[in-house]
Design an enzyme around this catalytic site. Structure first.
Site, mmCIF file in Angstrom:
data_model
loop_
_atom_site.group_PDB
_atom_site.id
_atom_site.type_symbol
_atom_site.label_atom_id
_atom_site.label_comp_id
_atom_site.label_asym_id
_atom_site.label_seq_id
_atom_site.Cartn_x
_atom_site.Cartn_y
_atom_site.Cartn_z
ATOM 1 N N MET A 40 -3.896 9.994 -3.307
ATOM 2 C CA MET A 40 -3.547 10.560 -2.509
ATOM 3 C C MET A 40 -3.202 12.015 -3.035
ATOM 4 O O MET A 40 -2.200 11.621 -3.752
ATOM 5 C CB MET A 40 -2.739 9.855 -1.622
ATOM 6 C CG MET A 40 -1.699 11.250 -0.512
ATOM 7 S SD MET A 40 -0.907 10.842 0.808
ATOM 8 C CE MET A 40 0.273 10.408 -0.071
ATOM 9 N N SER A 114 -2.588 4.442 -6.999
ATOM 10 C CA SER A 114 -1.926 4.620 -5.682
ATOM 11 C C SER A 114 -2.883 3.944 -4.426
ATOM 12 O O SER A 114 -3.497 3.016 -4.444
ATOM 13 C CB SER A 114 -0.979 6.239 -5.298
ATOM 14 O OG SER A 114 -0.181 5.804 -4.502
ATOM 15 N N GLN A 115 -3.328 4.546 -3.642
ATOM 16 C CA GLN A 115 -3.907 4.186 -2.911
ATOM 17 C C GLN A 115 -5.608 3.946 -3.822
ATOM 18 O O GLN A 115 -5.988 3.406 -2.988
ATOM 19 C CB GLN A 115 -4.888 5.159 -1.647
ATOM 20 C CG GLN A 115 -5.458 6.584 -2.152
ATOM 21 C CD GLN A 115 -5.422 7.962 -0.995
ATOM 22 O OE1 GLN A 115 -4.935 7.516 -0.294
ATOM 23 N NE2 GLN A 115 -6.749 8.364 -1.105
ATOM 24 N N ASP A 232 10.464 3.205 -7.012
ATOM 25 C CA ASP A 232 9.119 4.252 -6.162
ATOM 26 C C ASP A 232 10.074 4.847 -4.540
ATOM 27 O O ASP A 232 10.436 4.774 -4.079
ATOM 28 C CB ASP A 232 8.425 3.351 -5.865
ATOM 29 C CG ASP A 232 6.245 4.302 -5.247
ATOM 30 O OD1 ASP A 232 6.798 5.083 -4.566
ATOM 31 O OD2 ASP A 232 6.097 3.613 -5.875
ATOM 32 N N HIS A 288 6.933 6.635 -8.195
ATOM 33 C CA HIS A 288 5.560 6.577 -8.063
ATOM 34 C C HIS A 288 4.460 7.017 -9.352
ATOM 35 O O HIS A 288 4.684 8.116 -9.718
ATOM 36 C CB HIS A 288 5.108 6.665 -6.957
ATOM 37 C CG HIS A 288 3.544 6.540 -6.274
ATOM 38 N ND1 HIS A 288 3.972 4.920 -6.165
ATOM 39 C CD2 HIS A 288 2.511 6.978 -5.994
ATOM 40 C CE1 HIS A 288 2.275 4.850 -5.913
ATOM 41 N NE2 HIS A 288 2.008 6.737 -5.576
#
Length: 305
Positions: A40, A114-115, A232, A288
């Site tokens: 993202m 991530s996503q 994170d 993250h």
């Protein structure tokens, strides 16, 4: 029979066999292509993120074919689609792109950030051709999120708007259809609402109906690697990066993948994969997606080289 004819009769099959053996050896030593999907607020080609990762892999694995996925026709479109394009449409777009690439026909490894980690898992479950070999989820929210504490990138105004939309009604038709993050919003306090209205996550996690094809395709992976970032500040709860989540009916206590109904009922084949040594759980001591080249080379490179 002349001496020349004898030599042709003897040597021709031998030479063909030798060439065939050489070709097979060359193919067996060839590198496996790598497909990367960004997270993202990012894009395919940012020189400080995915562009850097692509270049690093190409330097570490000479000759490797690397695709950093662009969802759309431009980098700006790619970034915006990470917020606003229906995830199912994104997955279909990628499946079509991979199927048309002749360099991937023998298979490829996939690495999602991530996503992008759960999006590539959807590709593995829905689109078995070309075959995905190893799936590496780097900070991917495999059980979704129940919070958006800090939004990566430079789009803070977009993230503020996202929070408002999620808080006002993540499972409304409008929000589900127009906000990517709503499609993996997992509310443990409203489980029925989540299962009924989640357009993406509830489907790929077998929480409405069990799709045996999803299970079969995921189990075809050689390795499913999941990376959790110990500090994170983006993913909530962070255990989602290891396919765990919050216990149903409350929002404080978590459970591991192995403690979940998904695992115990083996709805996706994760239990069987775990027993077969196909699941790999890695930790990174950082925020993250924050890792060093040394960590990447030591921990992740073995699964793509």
């Amino acid at each position: 029979m002349t001496l020349l004819s004898f030599r042709k009769l003897f040597w021709t099959p031998f030479v063909l066999m030798l060439l065939s053996s050489f070709s097979s050896a060359k193919d067996s030593n060839a590198t496996v292509p790598l497909v990367i999907w960004h997270g993202m607020g990012d894009s395919c080609c940012n020189p400080l993120s995915m562009g850097y990762v692509k270049k690093m892999v190409e330097e570490e694995v000479p000759g490797i074919y690397v695709i950093s996925l662009m969802i759309g026709k431009t980098v700006i479109q790619d970034t915006e689609n990470g917020f606003f394009m229906d995830v199912n449409d994104q997955v279909a777009f990628v499946c079509n792109q991979l199927a048309q690439d002749p360099k991937l026909k023998e298979g490829y490894n996939a690495m999602g950030f991530s996503q992008g980690g759960q999006f590539l898992r959807a590709v593995a479950q829905r689109c078995p051709s070309p075959p995905m070999k190893n799936l590496i989820s780097v900070g991917g929210q495999q059980q979704g999120v129940y919070g958006l504490p800090r939004c990566p990138g430079e789009s803070s105004h977009i993230c503020d708007w996202i929070r408002k939309m999620l808080n006002s009604g993540a499972y409304s038709d409008f929000v589900q259809k127009h906000l990517v993050q709503a499609q993996y919003w997992h509310d443990p306090l409203n489980d029925d609402l989540y299962k009924q209205h989640s357009l993406f996550l509830a489907d790929i996690n077998q929480e409405r109906v069990v799709n045996e094809t999803y299970k079969k395709n995921l189990m075809a992976l050689e390795k499913f690697v999941m990376v959790k970032f110990l500090k994170d500040s983006v993913v909530d709860p962070v255990i989602s990066e290891w396919f765990g989540f919050l216990k149903q009916g409350q929002a404080e206590q978590t459970e591991t993948l192995q403690e979940s109904a998904l695992y115990k009922k083996d709805l996706l084949g994760l239990g069987e994969m775990d027993q077969a040594g196909k699941l790999v759980f890695l930790e990174c001591d950082g925020d993250h997606l924050q890792f060093t080249r040394e960590w990447f080379t030591a921990k992740l490179l073995p699964y793509i080289s």
